[in-house]
Scaffold this motif. Structure first.
Motif, PDB file in Angstrom:
ATOM      1  N   GLN A  29       2.574   3.983 -10.294  1.00  0.00           N
ATOM      2  CA  GLN A  29       1.942   2.888 -11.018  1.00  0.00           C
ATOM      3  C   GLN A  29       1.535   1.766 -10.072  1.00  0.00           C
ATOM      4  O   GLN A  29       0.423   1.225 -10.163  1.00  0.00           O
ATOM      5  CB  GLN A  29       2.903   2.363 -12.086  1.00  0.00           C
ATOM      6  CG  GLN A  29       2.310   1.250 -12.935  1.00  0.00           C
ATOM      7  CD  GLN A  29       3.312   0.758 -13.971  1.00  0.00           C
ATOM      8  OE1 GLN A  29       4.477   1.152 -13.959  1.00  0.00           O
ATOM      9  NE2 GLN A  29       2.862  -0.104 -14.866  1.00  0.00           N
ATOM     10  N   ILE A  30       2.410   1.428  -9.167  1.00  0.00           N
ATOM     11  CA  ILE A  30       2.087   0.358  -8.217  1.00  0.00           C
ATOM     12  C   ILE A  30       0.963   0.791  -7.285  1.00  0.00           C
ATOM     13  O   ILE A  30       0.063  -0.010  -6.964  1.00  0.00           O
ATOM     14  CB  ILE A  30       3.352  -0.036  -7.436  1.00  0.00           C
ATOM     15  CG1 ILE A  30       4.339  -0.747  -8.363  1.00  0.00           C
ATOM     16  CG2 ILE A  30       3.009  -0.921  -6.250  1.00  0.00           C
ATOM     17  CD1 ILE A  30       5.650  -1.096  -7.716  1.00  0.00           C
ATOM     18  N   ASP A  31       0.994   2.037  -6.857  1.00  0.00           N
ATOM     19  CA  ASP A  31      -0.084   2.516  -5.998  1.00  0.00           C
ATOM     20  C   ASP A  31      -1.427   2.445  -6.730  1.00  0.00           C
ATOM     21  O   ASP A  31      -2.461   2.115  -6.115  1.00  0.00           O
ATOM     22  CB  ASP A  31       0.197   3.949  -5.551  1.00  0.00           C
ATOM     23  CG  ASP A  31       1.317   4.018  -4.522  1.00  0.00           C
ATOM     24  OD1 ASP A  31       1.600   2.985  -3.888  1.00  0.00           O
ATOM     25  OD2 ASP A  31       1.905   5.110  -4.347  1.00  0.00           O
ATOM     26  N   ALA A  32      -1.432   2.734  -8.046  1.00  0.00           N
ATOM     27  CA  ALA A  32      -2.672   2.643  -8.824  1.00  0.00           C
ATOM     28  C   ALA A  32      -3.152   1.198  -8.902  1.00  0.00           C
ATOM     29  O   ALA A  32      -4.358   0.917  -8.785  1.00  0.00           O
ATOM     30  CB  ALA A  32      -2.447   3.212 -10.219  1.00  0.00           C
ATOM     31  N   GLN A  33      -2.232   0.282  -9.107  1.00  0.00           N
ATOM     32  CA  GLN A  33      -2.606  -1.125  -9.162  1.00  0.00           C
ATOM     33  C   GLN A  33      -3.153  -1.597  -7.829  1.00  0.00           C
ATOM     34  O   GLN A  33      -4.117  -2.376  -7.767  1.00  0.00           O
ATOM     35  CB  GLN A  33      -1.394  -1.962  -9.564  1.00  0.00           C
ATOM     36  CG  GLN A  33      -0.969  -1.745 -11.008  1.00  0.00           C
ATOM     37  CD  GLN A  33       0.316  -2.499 -11.346  1.00  0.00           C
ATOM     38  OE1 GLN A  33       1.236  -2.569 -10.531  1.00  0.00           O
ATOM     39  NE2 GLN A  33       0.355  -3.058 -12.541  1.00  0.00           N
ATOM     40  N   LEU A  34      -2.565  -1.126  -6.748  1.00  0.00           N
ATOM     41  CA  LEU A  34      -3.076  -1.489  -5.426  1.00  0.00           C
ATOM     42  C   LEU A  34      -4.477  -0.910  -5.215  1.00  0.00           C
ATOM     43  O   LEU A  34      -5.351  -1.560  -4.621  1.00  0.00           O
ATOM     44  CB  LEU A  34      -2.126  -0.985  -4.334  1.00  0.00           C
ATOM     45  CG  LEU A  34      -0.784  -1.726  -4.217  1.00  0.00           C
ATOM     46  CD1 LEU A  34       0.151  -1.003  -3.258  1.00  0.00           C
ATOM     47  CD2 LEU A  34      -0.999  -3.163  -3.758  1.00  0.00           C
ATOM     48  N   GLY A  35      -4.674   0.287  -5.718  1.00  0.00           N
ATOM     49  CA  GLY A  35      -6.003   0.884  -5.627  1.00  0.00           C
ATOM     50  C   GLY A  35      -7.032   0.109  -6.419  1.00  0.00           C
ATOM     51  O   GLY A  35      -8.179  -0.074  -5.970  1.00  0.00           O
TER      52      GLY A  35
END
Length: 430
Positions: free
Chosen positions: A116-122
């Motif tokens: 989820q955090i990686d998606a937000q960073l993306g």
């Protein structure tokens, strides 16, 4: 009977007792004297002696203590979760190498949080790209607005343009500047949000690392309180273990024996300069380990006036041999021997100089009492510093039959002399 015979018998009856009485009185002085004593010579008493001469001594002192591991370890759960994997060697008494994975918890929730955090960073990357393009547009618009504002200001100064047109140009420049600031602020907010997400990701990644428990060094497993399928909570102790790279023994030593030992060494020497060995009596033989003095305990035992000296044995398990040398395990009671450099000294049996007194055979063949000073003792022998000299014949016979002044015949006791030499060199069992 004839008268003559009767007369003669009566004369004898009177004269014989009288004669016996006279004889008794005459020899009465001689009867009062005892018979003369015949002089006899007593045999010379043989006493066992040892002729003193400097011999090689290994000054040493012994203490006792129990074996403890140099390092201990407890595996404590730092996250909540279900145990989904356990090492096959995770059992009491097993030895495992550094880095071995012992337990693994279910990490699904942590993996989802990371995704989820990686998606937000993306998404922030895409936002930054969009805002970057917008920033280029609004920056160009701002440059045009500023140029128009400058042109209108010049025209107003020439009296060609009106104040209204100048105000309109100023409002357009302000609006363009506001759009640039808005896009730049959004980029700054995106950067701040990215840092927050990175911090959150780091926390989750750290927690994810806690879902695996690995051996921090080579260890011997102790108690295990976790198993497959068990849900553990943060702070719960799962495994206890001890390091196998070294063992320590905190042995008790009398201060009165450590001091004289140090005095046999060079000036400035400390306990750390002593050599150490660890002795474990085993059936049929004695097992020895080389050790090093690691540290000295701070406190002094008030009751025994002893101090703790900790010695260290490296790789005790690697030195183990089946049937010959058992591994040094926790709570094994052992003897610790501290030794100073060897030196030559006069050595006597402890019983022969007990109480600071000794008997020697003088040059005249009689017993002579001597006051002696004992520097220190090692087991059943004493190192004599004063009162005896090289060549003295020290009596080692039972003192009950040895009296000062009596004439004796010294007999060299080679067996005692050999025992003294063995004990002084450290080959007499201790």
């Amino acid at each position: 009977m004839p008268k003559f015979i009767k007369w003669f018998a009566r004369a004898l009856a009177v004269s014989v007792p009288v004669a016996l009485g006279v004889v008794t009185v005459a020899y009465s002085d001689n009867l009062r004297k005892p018979p003369a004593i015949k002089e006899t010579s007593r045999p010379t008493v043989a006493v066992r002696v040892v002729t003193l001469a400097p011999i090689e001594v290994v000054p040493r002192v012994t203490g006792f203590g129990s074996v403890e591991p140099a390092r201990e370890w407890r595996a404590v759960a730092r996250v909540d979760g279900e145990v989904v994997e356990a090492a096959p060697d995770l059992a009491n008494g097993e030895v495992v190498s550094e880095g071995t994975m012992l337990l693994r918890f279910d990490d699904t929730d942590f993996q989802l949080s990371l995704a989820q955090i990686d998606a937000q960073l993306g998404a922030l990357v895409v936002k930054d790209q969009t805002l970057g393009a917008s920033l280029g547009i609004v920056t160009s618009d701002l440059e045009l607005s500023r140029a128009e504002l400058t042109r209108q200001e010049t025209l107003v100064e020439q009296g060609v343009a009106t104040q209204t047109r100048l105000d309109t140009a100023r409002r357009a420049e302000l609006a363009a500047r506001a759009k640039v600031v808005e896009v730049e602020n959004q980029l700054s907010l995106n950067a701040a949000e990215r840092e927050v997400l990175k911090a959150q990701r780091a926390v989750i990644a750290r927690s994810l690392a806690f879902t695996q428990i690995k051996a921090p060094f080579d260890i011997r497993i102790g108690e295990v309180s976790a198993e497959l399928g068990q849900v553990v909570t943060r702070g719960q102790t799962l495994v206890t273990a001890e390091g196998i790279e070294a063992a320590e023994i905190a042995a008790q030593f009398s201060l009165g024996r450590i001091g004289p030992l140090l005095r046999t060494m060079d000036e400035g020497a400390t306990v750390r300069d002593l050599k150490a060995r660890v002795r474990l009596p085993a059936p049929g033989h004695t097992v020895m380990w080389n050790a090093t003095v690691d540290r000295v305990g701070e406190a002094i035992d008030a009751r025994t006036q002893s101090t703790v000296i900790v010695v260290r044995i490296d790789a005790p398990y690697a030195q183990a041999e089946a049937g010959k040398r058992p591994p040094l395990r926790r709570n094994t009671f052992v003897e610790v021997i501290l030794t100073a450099p060897k030196r030559k000294a006069l050595v006597a049996p402890l019983d022969a100089v007990r109480g600071g007194k000794a008997l020697i055979v003088s040059a005249k063949g009689t017993l002579e009492a001597r006051a002696v000073t004992v520097g220190y003792t090692i087991g059943d022998i004493a190192i004599v510093t004063e009162g005896l000299s090289e060549g003295d014949k020290l009596v080692v016979t039972d003192p009950a039959i040895a009296v000062p002044g009596m004439a004796v015949k010294p007999v060299e006791d080679k067996k005692v002399l050999a025992q003294i030499a063995a004990a002084a060199s450290g080959k007499g069992g201790k």
